[in-house]
Scaffold this motif. Structure first.
Motif, PDB file in Angstrom:
ATOM      1  N   ARG A  31      42.607  15.984  -3.255  1.00  0.00           N
ATOM      2  CA  ARG A  31      41.625  15.010  -2.773  1.00  0.00           C
ATOM      3  C   ARG A  31      42.314  13.729  -2.319  1.00  0.00           C
ATOM      4  NH1 ARG A  31      39.785  10.343  -3.183  1.00  0.00           N
ATOM      5  NH2 ARG A  31      41.094   9.913  -4.958  1.00  0.00           N
ATOM      6  N   ALA A  36      39.812  12.675   0.767  1.00  0.00           N
ATOM      7  CA  ALA A  36      38.447  13.203   0.748  1.00  0.00           C
ATOM      8  C   ALA A  36      37.607  12.391  -0.232  1.00  0.00           C
ATOM      9  CB  ALA A  36      38.462  14.680   0.353  1.00  0.00           C
ATOM     10  N   SER A  37      36.300  12.517  -0.135  1.00  0.00           N
ATOM     11  CA  SER A  37      35.381  11.729  -0.954  1.00  0.00           C
ATOM     12  C   SER A  37      35.149  12.308  -2.343  1.00  0.00           C
ATOM     13  CB  SER A  37      34.047  11.582  -0.232  1.00  0.00           C
ATOM     14  OG  SER A  37      33.455  12.852  -0.026  1.00  0.00           O
ATOM     15  N   SER A  38      35.582  13.551  -2.576  1.00  0.00           N
ATOM     16  CA  SER A  38      35.308  14.217  -3.844  1.00  0.00           C
ATOM     17  C   SER A  38      36.381  15.259  -4.122  1.00  0.00           C
ATOM     18  CB  SER A  38      33.939  14.905  -3.789  1.00  0.00           C
ATOM     19  OG  SER A  38      33.728  15.730  -4.906  1.00  0.00           O
ATOM     20  N   ARG A  40      35.525  18.120  -5.390  1.00  0.00           N
ATOM     21  CA  ARG A  40      34.834  19.417  -5.315  1.00  0.00           C
ATOM     22  C   ARG A  40      35.421  20.248  -4.172  1.00  0.00           C
ATOM     23  NH1 ARG A  40      29.774  18.111  -3.717  1.00  0.00           N
ATOM     24  NH2 ARG A  40      29.272  20.329  -3.744  1.00  0.00           N
ATOM     25  N   PRO A  42      34.149  22.464  -2.091  1.00  0.00           N
ATOM     26  CA  PRO A  42      33.481  22.457  -0.784  1.00  0.00           C
ATOM     27  C   PRO A  42      33.823  21.208   0.048  1.00  0.00           C
ATOM     28  CG  PRO A  42      31.946  23.158  -2.470  1.00  0.00           C
ATOM     29  CD  PRO A  42      33.186  22.687  -3.186  1.00  0.00           C
ATOM     30  N   VAL A  43      33.988  20.070  -0.602  1.00  0.00           N
ATOM     31  CA  VAL A  43      34.338  18.837   0.108  1.00  0.00           C
ATOM     32  C   VAL A  43      35.765  18.932   0.645  1.00  0.00           C
ATOM     33  CG1 VAL A  43      34.678  16.344  -0.137  1.00  0.00           C
ATOM     34  CG2 VAL A  43      32.705  17.446  -1.234  1.00  0.00           C
ATOM     35  N   ASP A  46      35.786  21.270   3.537  1.00  0.00           N
ATOM     36  CA  ASP A  46      35.182  20.633   4.704  1.00  0.00           C
ATOM     37  C   ASP A  46      36.201  19.732   5.407  1.00  0.00           C
ATOM     38  OD1 ASP A  46      32.901  20.079   6.417  1.00  0.00           O
ATOM     39  OD2 ASP A  46      32.891  18.085   5.489  1.00  0.00           O
ATOM     40  N   GLU A  47      36.981  19.014   4.640  1.00  0.00           N
ATOM     41  CA  GLU A  47      38.013  18.154   5.227  1.00  0.00           C
ATOM     42  C   GLU A  47      39.064  18.990   5.953  1.00  0.00           C
ATOM     43  OE1 GLU A  47      39.983  15.001   6.579  1.00  0.00           O
ATOM     44  OE2 GLU A  47      38.074  14.874   5.500  1.00  0.00           O
TER      45      GLU A  47
END
Length: 109
Positions: A31, A36-38, A40, A42-43, A46-47
């Motif tokens: 992260r 990234a913002s999280s 997790r 999935p986050v 997504d990045e």
């Protein structure tokens, strides 16, 4: 460029989990590297998918290789990657092989 398919995202997730485990890193480390913002998954995926859509498969592999290089530098106290342990060198070698394989596939396609 189109987004990764759900099958490709599943494969990327599996790769990321194996890579983190092998390198002794966590999703939190990834992260921070991705900004990234999280933590997790999935986050994080997504990045990485955004990187793929912007830069293609080669760009995605290069980003992962860059993260690995930064981590290696951190593990060595800011030293050169050339001084890395055999396990670290194996990890870098695997990412380099992956990048080379991707480049070959992109060149053939």
């Amino acid at each position: 460029m189109a987004a990764l398919t759900s099958e490709q995202l599943d494969e990327l997730q599996s790769f990321i989990k194996d890579w983190l485990r092998h390198s002794g890193r966590t999703q939190s480390d990834l992260r921070r590297a991705l900004r990234a913002s999280s933590i997790r998954m999935p986050v994080l995926l997504d990045e990485l998918d955004r990187t793929y859509r912007r830069d293609g498969l080669v760009g995605l592999a290069e980003r992962l290789c860059d993260i690995e290089a930064v981590w290696q530098s951190e593990d060595q106290g800011g030293g050169a990657v050339a001084d890395a342990s055999p396990a670290v060198e194996d990890s870098l070698g695997q990412l380099d092989l992956l990048l080379e394989e991707i480049r070959l596939e992109v060149g053939d396609g």
